[in-house]
Design an enzyme around this catalytic site. Structure first.
Site: not given
Ligand SMILES: Cc1cc2nc3c(=O)[nH]c(=O)nc-3n(C[C@H](O)[C@H](O)[C@H](O)COP(=O)(O)OP(=O)(O)OC[C@H]3O[C@@H](n4cnc5c(N)ncnc54)[C@H](O)[C@@H]3O)c2cc1C
Length: 385
Positions: A132, A246, A341, A366
């Site tokens: 979280p 990636r 479209f 990712e």
């Molecule tokens: C469908 C799905 C499947 C997934 N599967 C897996 C899995 O199997 N295992 C696993 O470990 N994880 C998994 N994930 C996690 C996924 O990799 C993360 O959601 C992703 O890395 C982004 O993390 P967050 O959602 O906490 O965003 P946050 O880190 O909260 O960031 C929120 C936004 O703020 C931006 N941001 C953050 N820091 C900065 C900064 N310093 N400067 C500017 N902008 C910033 C980010 O780019 C993002 O757009 C999954 C996620 C989804 C939605």
């Protein structure tokens, strides 16, 4: 560096393309349900993939797979990127999903219990890094593994874990030394999913049909022998998994762009408005040309990066580019195609709305774009000025 594919990969590409267009794309809309391929399609297409000799592509030859290099896998990902038949993140018809972590870092005894069953399709793995309060910044993870005799005791919460409700074991990224943090304080531990103290709290619906889980770890006791590599190697190990991902994003993005260009050009030629086909309007031609130009830019980048990986080079920075450009350009292609479209682009008569949803989501999963740009900025400022 030669950006052209070698002859055998061009043949693989042609075989895959025929497979996609003749057998998969005609059924792409009805083939899946949520994040899963329907069993009847999975069985049929897996059998066909075996017939075509494209099976266990990720698995090294010593384990009975094809041992394809990354460039060959790029070819497979690019071609499969054309269709919405495969739920974008996990469903796969070319062998069981064996993560690079299991292939590269396990000891022999761990391979017996975890790797071989995955290769045989008897066990499903997942990887749990995100929490979280730690997504884009994985160094912020808080789940701890504290040594107690010959066990680790794991406590914490993981979020967005794909297959978290079905996996047989979890490659869990956790803190073993808070003071060291990402520099030697994070480890990867294999945790059997039926270990007491593990609870799947909920599954979340997403716009890309994926349903990742939230998992709580409460006093989960795991033998110390389940650590992957050495204590403190976890960050490096997780990065290996993410680097492959990636490149996959870059290759899928090319496949999406190709499909959008085909769909958009075909529709523009036959759709008449104000007395002329759309294809005769500059406002419609330019976005098609943009997609074409992006494909010409992306293909050499992704191929070259994969070929360099196969040659043992460090591809870290190019892998960031592959991901954020592949996702962004793939999304822009789907968005332009949707606009061409008009209303039909929003319907499920065409694959565009699904490609659009998938690509928008891929820009976050990712590793979101901002985080990749941040890492690239360090590189750029080191190298220039
Ligand atoms: C469908 C799905 C499947 C997934 N599967 C897996 C899995 O199997 N295992 C696993 O470990 N994880 C998994 N994930 C996690 C996924 O990799 C993360 O959601 C992703 O890395 C982004 O993390 P967050 O959602 O906490 O965003 P946050 O880190 O909260 O960031 C929120 C936004 O703020 C931006 N941001 C953050 N820091 C900065 C900064 N310093 N400067 C500017 N902008 C910033 C980010 O780019 C993002 O757009 C999954 C996620 C989804 C939605």
């Amino acid at each position: 560096m030669d950006y052209e594919l070698p002859e055998e990969l061009r043949m693989l590409q042609q075989t895959l393309r025929r497979f996609m267009y003749d057998e998969i794309i005609p059924h792409e809309r009805e083939a899946y349900e949520g994040p899963e391929l329907k069993p009847e399609y999975r069985e049929k297409w897996e059998a066909r993939a075996r017939e075509l000799g494209i099976w266990q592509i990720d698995v090294p030859e010593e384990y009975g797979g094809m041992g394809m290099g990354l460039l060959a896998r790029v070819v497979v990902w690019e071609e499969t990127g054309r269709t919405i038949a495969f739920p974008r993140r996990k469903a796969w018809i070319f062998g069981h999903d064996v993560s690079p972590i299991l292939l590269q870092f396990l000891r022999e005894d761990q391979k017996e219990k975890y790797l071989w069953p995955v290769i045989r399709g008897e066990k499903l793995p997942t990887i749990a890094q995100t929490e979280p309060d730690a997504g884009g910044d994985p160094a912020a993870i808080r789940t701890t593994a504290v040594r107690d005799g010959d066990h680790y005791v794991i406590n914490g919460m993981k979020r967005f874990i794909t297959n978290g409700n079905k996996a047989d074991f979890i490659q869990t990224i956790c803190v073993t030394d808070r003071d060291k943090g990402a520099r030697g304080g994070i480890s990867c531990i294999l945790v059997d999913a039926d270990t007491p103290g593990i609870e799947v709290l909920r599954q979340q619906e997403t716009m890309m049909d994926d349903r990742p889980c939230e998992i709580a770890f409460t006093d989960v006791r795991v033998p110390v022998t389940n650590i992957v590599g050495a204590e403190g190697d976890g960050f490096k190990i997780a990065q290996t998994w993410i680097t492959f991902g990636r490149i996959r994003h870059g290759a899928l993005g090319i496949g999406v762009m190709e499909r959008c260009l085909e769909l958009g050009a075909e529709y523009a030629k036959q759709r008449v408005t104000f007395g002329k086909p759309l294809a005769e309007r500059q406002a419609i031609q330019w976005p098609l040309v943009d997609i074409y130009a992006d494909i010409q830019m992306m293909r050499p980048l992704v191929y070259k990066t994969a070929a360099r990986f196969d040659a043992g080079e460090d591809i870290r920075y190019d892998s960031y580019l592959c991901k954020f450009l592949g996702d962004r350009k793939g999304f822009e292609a789907a968005d332009s195609c949707m606009q061409i479209f008009g209303g039909m682009g929003l319907t499920t008569d065409f694959p565009i709305e699904k490609l659009w949803r998938d690509m928008r989501s891929m820009m976050i999963t990712e590793g979101p774009e901002e985080v990749l740009r941040m890492a690239l900025a360090r590189h750029v400022l080191n190298e220039y000025g």
